[in-house]
Design a protein around this motif. Structure first.
Motif, PDB file in Angstrom:
ATOM      1  N   ALA A  77     -11.275   4.678 -15.753  1.00  0.00           N
ATOM      2  CA  ALA A  77     -10.531   3.616 -16.428  1.00  0.00           C
ATOM      3  C   ALA A  77      -9.897   2.609 -15.472  1.00  0.00           C
ATOM      4  O   ALA A  77      -9.743   1.434 -15.821  1.00  0.00           O
ATOM      5  CB  ALA A  77      -9.448   4.231 -17.327  1.00  0.00           C
ATOM      6  N   PHE A  78      -9.514   3.058 -14.264  1.00  0.00           N
ATOM      7  CA  PHE A  78      -8.777   2.191 -13.337  1.00  0.00           C
ATOM      8  C   PHE A  78      -9.485   1.991 -11.993  1.00  0.00           C
ATOM      9  O   PHE A  78      -9.111   1.088 -11.246  1.00  0.00           O
ATOM     10  CB  PHE A  78      -7.378   2.765 -13.069  1.00  0.00           C
ATOM     11  N   GLY A  79     -10.417   2.864 -11.648  1.00  0.00           N
ATOM     12  CA  GLY A  79     -11.122   2.736 -10.385  1.00  0.00           C
ATOM     13  C   GLY A  79     -10.483   3.473  -9.233  1.00  0.00           C
ATOM     14  O   GLY A  79     -11.167   3.988  -8.365  1.00  0.00           O
ATOM     15  N   ARG A  80      -9.160   3.531  -9.222  1.00  0.00           N
ATOM     16  CA  ARG A  80      -8.434   4.250  -8.178  1.00  0.00           C
ATOM     17  C   ARG A  80      -7.050   4.601  -8.703  1.00  0.00           C
ATOM     18  O   ARG A  80      -6.650   4.154  -9.774  1.00  0.00           O
ATOM     19  CB  ARG A  80      -8.339   3.447  -6.893  1.00  0.00           C
ATOM     20  N   LEU A  81      -6.317   5.361  -7.915  1.00  0.00           N
ATOM     21  CA  LEU A  81      -4.972   5.782  -8.324  1.00  0.00           C
ATOM     22  C   LEU A  81      -3.953   4.847  -7.695  1.00  0.00           C
ATOM     23  O   LEU A  81      -3.518   5.046  -6.565  1.00  0.00           O
ATOM     24  CB  LEU A  81      -4.713   7.232  -7.909  1.00  0.00           C
ATOM     25  N   ALA A 122       4.472   5.128  -3.765  1.00  0.00           N
ATOM     26  CA  ALA A 122       3.675   5.710  -2.682  1.00  0.00           C
ATOM     27  C   ALA A 122       2.330   4.975  -2.625  1.00  0.00           C
ATOM     28  O   ALA A 122       1.892   4.391  -3.623  1.00  0.00           O
ATOM     29  CB  ALA A 122       3.449   7.203  -2.916  1.00  0.00           C
ATOM     30  N   PRO A 123       1.659   4.987  -1.475  1.00  0.00           N
ATOM     31  CA  PRO A 123       0.383   4.274  -1.351  1.00  0.00           C
ATOM     32  C   PRO A 123      -0.663   4.756  -2.361  1.00  0.00           C
ATOM     33  O   PRO A 123      -0.710   5.934  -2.712  1.00  0.00           O
ATOM     34  CB  PRO A 123      -0.077   4.589   0.083  1.00  0.00           C
ATOM     35  N   ALA A 124      -1.495   3.820  -2.779  1.00  0.00           N
ATOM     36  CA  ALA A 124      -2.585   4.129  -3.707  1.00  0.00           C
ATOM     37  C   ALA A 124      -3.589   5.059  -3.033  1.00  0.00           C
ATOM     38  O   ALA A 124      -3.684   5.118  -1.797  1.00  0.00           O
ATOM     39  CB  ALA A 124      -3.280   2.847  -4.144  1.00  0.00           C
ATOM     40  N   LEU A 125      -4.311   5.792  -3.845  1.00  0.00           N
ATOM     41  CA  LEU A 125      -5.326   6.724  -3.359  1.00  0.00           C
ATOM     42  C   LEU A 125      -6.647   6.447  -4.080  1.00  0.00           C
ATOM     43  O   LEU A 125      -6.658   6.036  -5.245  1.00  0.00           O
ATOM     44  CB  LEU A 125      -4.908   8.168  -3.650  1.00  0.00           C
ATOM     45  N   GLU A 126      -7.738   6.689  -3.378  1.00  0.00           N
ATOM     46  CA  GLU A 126      -9.046   6.658  -4.009  1.00  0.00           C
ATOM     47  C   GLU A 126      -9.266   8.005  -4.696  1.00  0.00           C
ATOM     48  O   GLU A 126      -8.800   9.034  -4.221  1.00  0.00           O
ATOM     49  CB  GLU A 126     -10.145   6.398  -2.982  1.00  0.00           C
ATOM     50  N   ILE A 127      -9.962   7.973  -5.814  1.00  0.00           N
ATOM     51  CA  ILE A 127     -10.279   9.188  -6.566  1.00  0.00           C
ATOM     52  C   ILE A 127     -11.790   9.397  -6.473  1.00  0.00           C
ATOM     53  O   ILE A 127     -12.561   8.533  -6.924  1.00  0.00           O
ATOM     54  CB  ILE A 127      -9.868   9.064  -8.045  1.00  0.00           C
ATOM     55  N   ALA A 128     -12.201  10.502  -5.899  1.00  0.00           N
ATOM     56  CA  ALA A 128     -13.627  10.844  -5.818  1.00  0.00           C
ATOM     57  C   ALA A 128     -13.904  12.007  -6.759  1.00  0.00           C
ATOM     58  O   ALA A 128     -13.250  13.043  -6.676  1.00  0.00           O
ATOM     59  CB  ALA A 128     -14.001  11.216  -4.384  1.00  0.00           C
ATOM     60  N   VAL A 129     -14.854  11.798  -7.645  1.00  0.00           N
ATOM     61  CA  VAL A 129     -15.283  12.852  -8.568  1.00  0.00           C
ATOM     62  C   VAL A 129     -16.515  13.497  -7.935  1.00  0.00           C
ATOM     63  O   VAL A 129     -17.549  12.854  -7.782  1.00  0.00           O
ATOM     64  CB  VAL A 129     -15.604  12.266  -9.965  1.00  0.00           C
ATOM     65  N   ALA A 173     -17.260  19.426 -10.051  1.00  0.00           N
ATOM     66  CA  ALA A 173     -16.838  20.566  -9.227  1.00  0.00           C
ATOM     67  C   ALA A 173     -15.371  20.436  -8.834  1.00  0.00           C
ATOM     68  O   ALA A 173     -14.625  21.411  -8.843  1.00  0.00           O
ATOM     69  CB  ALA A 173     -17.694  20.677  -7.980  1.00  0.00           C
ATOM     70  N   ARG A 174     -14.993  19.199  -8.488  1.00  0.00           N
ATOM     71  CA  ARG A 174     -13.613  18.973  -8.050  1.00  0.00           C
ATOM     72  C   ARG A 174     -13.328  17.477  -8.002  1.00  0.00           C
ATOM     73  O   ARG A 174     -14.240  16.650  -8.050  1.00  0.00           O
ATOM     74  CB  ARG A 174     -13.369  19.597  -6.683  1.00  0.00           C
ATOM     75  N   ILE A 175     -12.068  17.183  -7.850  1.00  0.00           N
ATOM     76  CA  ILE A 175     -11.587  15.824  -7.613  1.00  0.00           C
ATOM     77  C   ILE A 175     -10.996  15.809  -6.208  1.00  0.00           C
ATOM     78  O   ILE A 175     -10.192  16.679  -5.861  1.00  0.00           O
ATOM     79  CB  ILE A 175     -10.483  15.430  -8.624  1.00  0.00           C
ATOM     80  N   ASP A 176     -11.394  14.840  -5.401  1.00  0.00           N
ATOM     81  CA  ASP A 176     -10.770  14.625  -4.089  1.00  0.00           C
ATOM     82  C   ASP A 176      -9.966  13.336  -4.148  1.00  0.00           C
ATOM     83  O   ASP A 176     -10.429  12.332  -4.708  1.00  0.00           O
ATOM     84  CB  ASP A 176     -11.825  14.500  -2.980  1.00  0.00           C
ATOM     85  N   LEU A 177      -8.779  13.374  -3.573  1.00  0.00           N
ATOM     86  CA  LEU A 177      -7.939  12.182  -3.462  1.00  0.00           C
ATOM     87  C   LEU A 177      -7.933  11.768  -1.999  1.00  0.00           C
ATOM     88  O   LEU A 177      -7.673  12.595  -1.117  1.00  0.00           O
ATOM     89  CB  LEU A 177      -6.536  12.471  -3.983  1.00  0.00           C
ATOM     90  N   ILE A 178      -8.211  10.489  -1.766  1.00  0.00           N
ATOM     91  CA  ILE A 178      -8.471   9.995  -0.418  1.00  0.00           C
ATOM     92  C   ILE A 178      -7.506   8.863  -0.087  1.00  0.00           C
ATOM     93  O   ILE A 178      -7.362   7.916  -0.874  1.00  0.00           O
ATOM     94  CB  ILE A 178      -9.938   9.518  -0.334  1.00  0.00           C
ATOM     95  N   ASP A 179      -6.877   8.959   1.084  1.00  0.00           N
ATOM     96  CA  ASP A 179      -5.920   7.931   1.492  1.00  0.00           C
ATOM     97  C   ASP A 179      -6.637   6.718   2.107  1.00  0.00           C
ATOM     98  O   ASP A 179      -7.873   6.702   2.251  1.00  0.00           O
ATOM     99  CB  ASP A 179      -4.835   8.502   2.409  1.00  0.00           C
ATOM    100  N   ALA A 180      -5.862   5.723   2.503  1.00  0.00           N
ATOM    101  CA  ALA A 180      -6.418   4.476   3.028  1.00  0.00           C
ATOM    102  C   ALA A 180      -7.186   4.674   4.327  1.00  0.00           C
ATOM    103  O   ALA A 180      -8.034   3.854   4.684  1.00  0.00           O
ATOM    104  CB  ALA A 180      -5.294   3.460   3.231  1.00  0.00           C
ATOM    105  N   GLN A 181      -6.916   5.754   5.051  1.00  0.00           N
ATOM    106  CA  GLN A 181      -7.622   6.041   6.293  1.00  0.00           C
ATOM    107  C   GLN A 181      -8.904   6.845   6.056  1.00  0.00           C
ATOM    108  O   GLN A 181      -9.604   7.183   6.999  1.00  0.00           O
ATOM    109  CB  GLN A 181      -6.711   6.799   7.274  1.00  0.00           C
ATOM    110  N   GLY A 182      -9.180   7.200   4.806  1.00  0.00           N
ATOM    111  CA  GLY A 182     -10.385   7.946   4.480  1.00  0.00           C
ATOM    112  C   GLY A 182     -10.233   9.450   4.518  1.00  0.00           C
ATOM    113  O   GLY A 182     -11.213  10.174   4.381  1.00  0.00           O
ATOM    114  N   ALA A 183      -9.004   9.925   4.702  1.00  0.00           N
ATOM    115  CA  ALA A 183      -8.762  11.372   4.754  1.00  0.00           C
ATOM    116  C   ALA A 183      -8.544  11.923   3.343  1.00  0.00           C
ATOM    117  O   ALA A 183      -7.864  11.313   2.522  1.00  0.00           O
ATOM    118  CB  ALA A 183      -7.532  11.673   5.612  1.00  0.00           C
ATOM    119  N   VAL A 184      -9.136  13.084   3.083  1.00  0.00           N
ATOM    120  CA  VAL A 184      -8.886  13.773   1.812  1.00  0.00           C
ATOM    121  C   VAL A 184      -7.491  14.385   1.905  1.00  0.00           C
ATOM    122  O   VAL A 184      -7.238  15.242   2.744  1.00  0.00           O
ATOM    123  CB  VAL A 184      -9.950  14.857   1.543  1.00  0.00           C
ATOM    124  N   VAL A 185      -6.586  13.921   1.045  1.00  0.00           N
ATOM    125  CA  VAL A 185      -5.202  14.389   1.091  1.00  0.00           C
ATOM    126  C   VAL A 185      -4.909  15.438   0.023  1.00  0.00           C
ATOM    127  O   VAL A 185      -3.880  16.108   0.086  1.00  0.00           O
ATOM    128  CB  VAL A 185      -4.198  13.220   0.979  1.00  0.00           C
TER     129      VAL A 185
END
Length: 111
Positions: free
Chosen positions: A58-62, A101-108, A24-36
């Motif tokens: 492939a990498f687990g996170r951005l 810039a800080p790494a981000l988590e990628i949520a599918v 449906a979408r990709i969410d990018l999440i910062d270190a504080q857990g906020a969807v940026v």
């Protein structure tokens, strides 16, 4: 997941990525857990959804390494993004992370 060896053409690279049916979408999440940022699986954004889904697998996170690889996957479009900041926000984000810039988590997000 095995990483692809990106060529110069985004279209050719895109054909090597996993399908995005069911995303449906990709969410990018910062270190504080906020969807940026959110990238919807919609016309004009589907290439970005495919790239970010692939980077997650492939990498687990951005992080900087994933971002640099993502820029290579975007091929010729990366040069256009560098020449026109703001024209390709999903590539701009990769440039920012690759440049420190800080790494981000990628949520599918399925949908």
């Amino acid at each position: 997941m095995i990483r692809i060896e990106p060529g110069a053409s985004f279209k050719d690279n895109l054909q090597q990525l996993p399908p995005i049916a069911g995303v449906a979408r990709i969410d990018l999440i910062d270190a504080q857990g906020a969807v940026v940022a959110t990238i919807p699986n919609a016309p004009g954004k589907q290439g970005s959804v495919a790239v970010y889904q692939y980077l997650r697998r492939a990498f687990g996170r951005l992080d900087a390494e994933a971002a640099a690889h993502g820029l290579a996957v975007f091929g010729e479009i990366t040069a256009d993004a560098r020449a026109q900041p703001g024209a390709h926000p999903n590539i701009d984000r990769l440039i920012d992370v690759a440049d420190g810039a800080p790494a981000l988590e990628i949520a599918v997000i399925a949908g």
